[in-house]
Design a protein around this motif. Structure first.
Motif, PDB file in Angstrom:
ATOM      1  N   TYR A   9       5.501  -6.931  -1.424  1.00 30.20           N
ATOM      2  CA  TYR A   9       4.778  -5.639  -1.872  1.00 30.20           C
ATOM      3  C   TYR A   9       3.431  -6.006  -0.679  1.00 30.20           C
ATOM      4  O   TYR A   9       3.135  -6.786  -0.154  1.00 30.20           O
ATOM      5  N   MET A  26       7.218   2.716  -6.825  1.00 29.02           N
ATOM      6  CA  MET A  26       7.889   2.129  -5.664  1.00 29.02           C
ATOM      7  C   MET A  26       9.373   2.061  -6.298  1.00 29.02           C
ATOM      8  O   MET A  26      10.160   2.089  -5.796  1.00 29.02           O
ATOM      9  N   THR A  29      11.321   5.340  -6.278  1.00 35.14           N
ATOM     10  CA  THR A  29      11.653   5.420  -4.946  1.00 35.14           C
ATOM     11  C   THR A  29      12.852   4.708  -4.524  1.00 35.14           C
ATOM     12  O   THR A  29      13.767   5.283  -3.847  1.00 35.14           O
ATOM     13  N   GLY A  72       5.301   1.202   0.706  1.00 39.99           N
ATOM     14  CA  GLY A  72       4.680   0.217  -0.245  1.00 39.99           C
ATOM     15  C   GLY A  72       5.038  -1.178  -0.029  1.00 39.99           C
ATOM     16  O   GLY A  72       4.888  -2.214  -0.451  1.00 39.99           O
ATOM     17  N   PRO A 174       3.014   3.476  -2.269  1.00 37.77           N
ATOM     18  CA  PRO A 174       4.350   4.073  -2.556  1.00 37.77           C
ATOM     19  C   PRO A 174       4.047   5.623  -2.856  1.00 37.77           C
ATOM     20  O   PRO A 174       3.056   6.387  -3.177  1.00 37.77           O
TER      21      PRO A 174
END
Ligand code: ATP
Ligand code: MG
Length: 391
Positions: A9, A26, A29, A72, A174
């Motif tokens: 991250y 995130m 996604t 992200g 994100p």
């Protein structure tokens, strides 16, 4: 030996109590982006998102490529995972890392122990791995200060990981964590870059394109849809709305002082954009304007166009030189499409002497010559909607 992908991250690490909100965004996604590549487990823990292939034919390289475009994530790392015992770690290091070190003269091992229960310190473990690698790679040496290649070992909650390959991710935060914004998307270089930059800060992006058919062609519109598709490499999906300005432009041309044409057109574009934004649940507008780039982008002209909307207008390119914008356009692969030579509605009927220091009263007086509201109602009623999806 098992290969996995570790996604490190960026800023999310600093999010404190909200961290899981960002992590879940995130995770969702990543799940969407990797759909169709094969069976894998995707989870997060200790500020890393793990992608763990569950069968042989998982499309590993394609997964790496896609993950590099997920906002992200700052690093996308392919790594070997093994049990957290010294024997397993050394065996895995000897089997996995020589390929990455091939051709290098020097290397260094760095260690990270997120699981403090592991009995060795990071330097001790790194030293052991270094020795094991020297055994199997006779031509190579350790250089602690200027190594050609870096090898990493990480002891985490579930397993140990070894890696030497550390690719940069897309950075940012994100998708979906900052609301939804409407990008005014032309066929130029700047606006796709502007959309990318705000998407990188977590916004979901819708796009609005103004066409001026038949002064602009069908191919000009297709080019814009292709630009939107290229931006979806990062955003996953984009609704693209298209509004025709033909009649508004013809009426402006006929009835108002030519010098004010661009300014009045841009005010109309902003009003229509705000209307579109509200209709499609967007809370801000985005443009690719850059201060001083053209007549309509002076401080005074921007003031005149901004004053017709109440939503925030994001202009991420405002302080950038063309060269800097182009560098980003190349990075996100929109540049070559942007420079294809098709007309844009803003270049239809452009005045010879556009006002660069407009006075508001005069702008309003010109604008009052037309029933802009009626013209805009008509243009908005004919809006066309496209959905562009990446996978
Ligand atoms: P770009 O390279 O993005 O086209 P530009 O430097 O050519 O920008 P302008 O043509 O003045 O500048 O446009 C400024 C901004 O207005 C664009 O960045 C874009 O956000 C918006 N815009 C211009 N033309 C259109 C259009 N046809 N449809 C939607 N938005 C547009
Ligand atoms: Mg343009």
């Amino acid at each position: 030996m098992k290969e996995v992908i570790l996604c490190k991250y960026g800023e999310i690490v600093l999010k404190g109590l909200n961290k899981s909100y960002f992590e879940n965004a995130m995770l969702n996604t990543v799940k969407r982006r990797l759909a169709g590549l094969g069976n894998c487990e995707i989870r997060y823990g200790q500020s890393v998102l793990y992608v763990d292939p569950l069968d042989e034919d998982f499309l590993f390289d394609e997964a790496l490529r896609r993950l590099k475009k997920v906002f992200g994530i700052v690093n996308v790392i392919r790594a070997a995972s093994c049990e957290k015992t010294l024997d397993a770690i050394l065996e895995t290091a000897k089997a996995y890392l020589p390929d990455f070190l091939a051709g290098a003269k020097t290397f260094k091992v760095t260690g990270k122990r997120a699981d403090k229960r592991f009995p060795m310190t990071s330097p001790e473990l790194s030293g052991e791995i270094g020795c094991a690698l020297l055994e199997v790679m006779p031509g190579i040496e350790v250089d602690l200060f200027h190594p050609e290649k870096l090898v990493h070992v990480e002891i985490r909650e579930n397993a140990a990981f070894l890696h030497a390959d550390d690719s940069k991710g897309a950075g940012g935060i994100p998708c979906g964590t900052s609301g939804r914004a409407l990008l005014l998307l032309s066929g130029g270089i700047d606006s796709p870059v502007a959309g990318y930059m705000i998407a990188k800060r977590g916004a979901v992006i819708d796009a609005l394109h103004f066409e001026s058919f038949p002064y602009t062609s069908e191919r000009a519109k297709e080019k814009v849809l292709e630009l939107a598709r290229l931006v979806t490499e990062y955003t996953g999906k984009m609704n693209v709305h298209v509004i025709s300005l033909t009649k508004i432009q013809e009426e402006l041309k006929k009835h108002i002082n030519e010098d004010y044409f661009t300014l009045l057109l841009r005010r109309s574009m902003m009003r229509l954009a705000e209307r579109c934004a509200k209709a499609y649940y967007c809370e801000a507008l985005i443009t690719g304007e850059s201060l001083g780039q053209v007549a309509s982008q002076t401080m005074q002209a921007l003031g005149v166009t901004d004053s017709v909307v109440t939503m925030p207008v994001f202009r991420p390119c405002i302080g950038m030189d063309k060269e800097e914008i182009i560098a980003i356009a190349r990075k996100i692969n929109t540049f070559e499409t942007s420079i294809l030579p098709y007309e844009d509605c803003c270049t239809v009927f452009t005045p010879k002497h556009p006002k660069t220091r407009p006075v508001m009263e005069k702008v309003l007086a010109e604008e009052a010559k037309l029933d802009m509201q009626a013209l805009e109602d008509e243009a908005f009623a004919a809006i066309e909607n496209h959905v562009i999806k990446l996978y």
